[in-house]
Design a protein around this motif. Structure first.
Motif, short mmCIF file in Angstrom:
data_model
loop_
_atom_site.label_atom_id
_atom_site.label_comp_id
_atom_site.label_asym_id
_atom_site.label_seq_id
_atom_site.Cartn_x
_atom_site.Cartn_y
_atom_site.Cartn_z
N GLY A 1 36.77 3.60 16.10
CA GLY A 1 37.63 2.67 16.82
C GLY A 1 37.35 2.57 18.30
N ALA A 2 36.45 3.40 18.81
CA ALA A 2 36.18 3.43 20.25
C ALA A 2 35.34 2.22 20.67
CB ALA A 2 35.46 4.72 20.62
N GLU A 3 35.74 1.58 21.76
CA GLU A 3 34.98 0.44 22.27
C GLU A 3 33.74 0.95 23.01
OE1 GLU A 3 35.24 -3.10 25.58
OE2 GLU A 3 37.10 -2.17 24.91
N PRO A 4 32.55 0.52 22.59
CA PRO A 4 31.33 0.98 23.26
C PRO A 4 31.24 0.41 24.68
CG PRO A 4 30.80 -0.53 21.45
CD PRO A 4 32.28 -0.35 21.46
N LEU A 5 30.63 1.21 25.57
CA LEU A 5 30.44 0.80 26.95
C LEU A 5 29.36 -0.27 27.08
CD1 LEU A 5 30.45 4.37 28.50
CD2 LEU A 5 32.23 2.63 28.81
N GLY A 6 28.29 -0.12 26.30
CA GLY A 6 27.14 -0.99 26.45
C GLY A 6 26.24 -0.50 27.58
N VAL A 7 25.07 -1.07 27.66
CA VAL A 7 24.06 -0.61 28.62
C VAL A 7 24.50 -0.86 30.06
CG1 VAL A 7 21.67 -0.90 29.40
CG2 VAL A 7 22.19 -0.89 26.96
N LEU A 8 25.07 -2.01 30.36
CA LEU A 8 25.44 -2.33 31.74
C LEU A 8 26.53 -1.39 32.27
CD1 LEU A 8 25.20 -4.03 34.27
CD2 LEU A 8 26.78 -5.67 33.25
N ARG A 9 27.62 -1.20 31.52
CA ARG A 9 28.67 -0.29 31.99
C ARG A 9 28.17 1.15 32.05
NH1 ARG A 9 34.19 -1.32 29.02
NH2 ARG A 9 32.83 -1.84 27.30
N PHE A 10 27.32 1.53 31.09
CA PHE A 10 26.72 2.87 31.16
C PHE A 10 25.93 3.02 32.45
CE2 PHE A 10 23.09 5.70 30.57
CZ PHE A 10 23.75 6.88 30.28
N ALA A 11 25.14 2.00 32.80
CA ALA A 11 24.33 2.05 34.02
C ALA A 11 25.20 2.21 35.26
CB ALA A 11 23.46 0.80 34.13
N LEU A 12 26.31 1.50 35.31
CA LEU A 12 27.21 1.60 36.47
C LEU A 12 27.84 2.99 36.55
CD1 LEU A 12 28.94 -1.89 36.21
CD2 LEU A 12 27.25 -1.17 37.90
N LEU A 13 28.26 3.55 35.41
CA LEU A 13 28.83 4.89 35.40
C LEU A 13 27.78 5.95 35.75
CD1 LEU A 13 31.20 4.60 32.33
CD2 LEU A 13 31.84 4.61 34.76
#
Length: 148
Positions: free
Chosen positions: A96-108
């Motif tokens: 059920g967890a919403e994935p971050l995706g590559v862009l949000r991962f990169a920002l984090l």
């Protein structure tokens, strides 16, 4: 654990195991014999909700889960050395967890690096998804299904 290369880490969660102390002792022995680092959830690996100031455990590495920017800053303030940013992609272990995706991962990842934290990707990681993250140069990744 037989497929993990020396120097890899294992996060033991199993919070509700009937004899968790014995399980930890057995995992420590196995990891030591195979040259693996053991992180015990709730001790040397903290879920995002357990991160507190002063969480660093002596000289042992301490990691924490981080699902957002606030968690990364909180981990840094607590003296955490590395974060598992997750879930990067959809994962069967947390359906059920919403994935971050590559862009949000990169920002984090960028935020964590500004605070001097090592960064590991977690969630839906396999050979194909890891290739998508490699240009961002995280320190590594965690996986469950990829090793089963």
């Amino acid at each position: 654990m037989a497929v993990l290369p020396r120097g890899s880490g294992v996060v033991l969660r199993h919070y509700d195991a009937p004899d968790r102390a014995a399980l930890i002792a057995a995992a420590e022995s196995l990891c030591r014999a195979r040259g693996l680092l053991l992180l015990v959830a709730g001790n040397t690996h903290l879920p995002q909700g357990l991160v507190r100031p002063g969480a660093k455990q002596g000289i042992r590495p301490v990691t924490a889960a981080a699902h957002d920017a606030a968690a990364i800053v909180k981990a840094w303030r607590a003296g955490i050395q590395a974060v598992f940013i997750s879930p990067v992609f959809a994962t069967r272990s947390h359906p059920g967890a919403e994935p971050l995706g590559v862009l949000r991962f990169a920002l984090l990842l960028r935020l964590a690096r500004r605070h001097g934290l090592r960064v590991y990707a977690l969630g839906g990681i396999d050979a194909r998804s890891w290739r998508r993250l490699m240009p961002l140069m995280p320190d590594g990744y965690g996986a469950i299904s990829a090793f089963l």
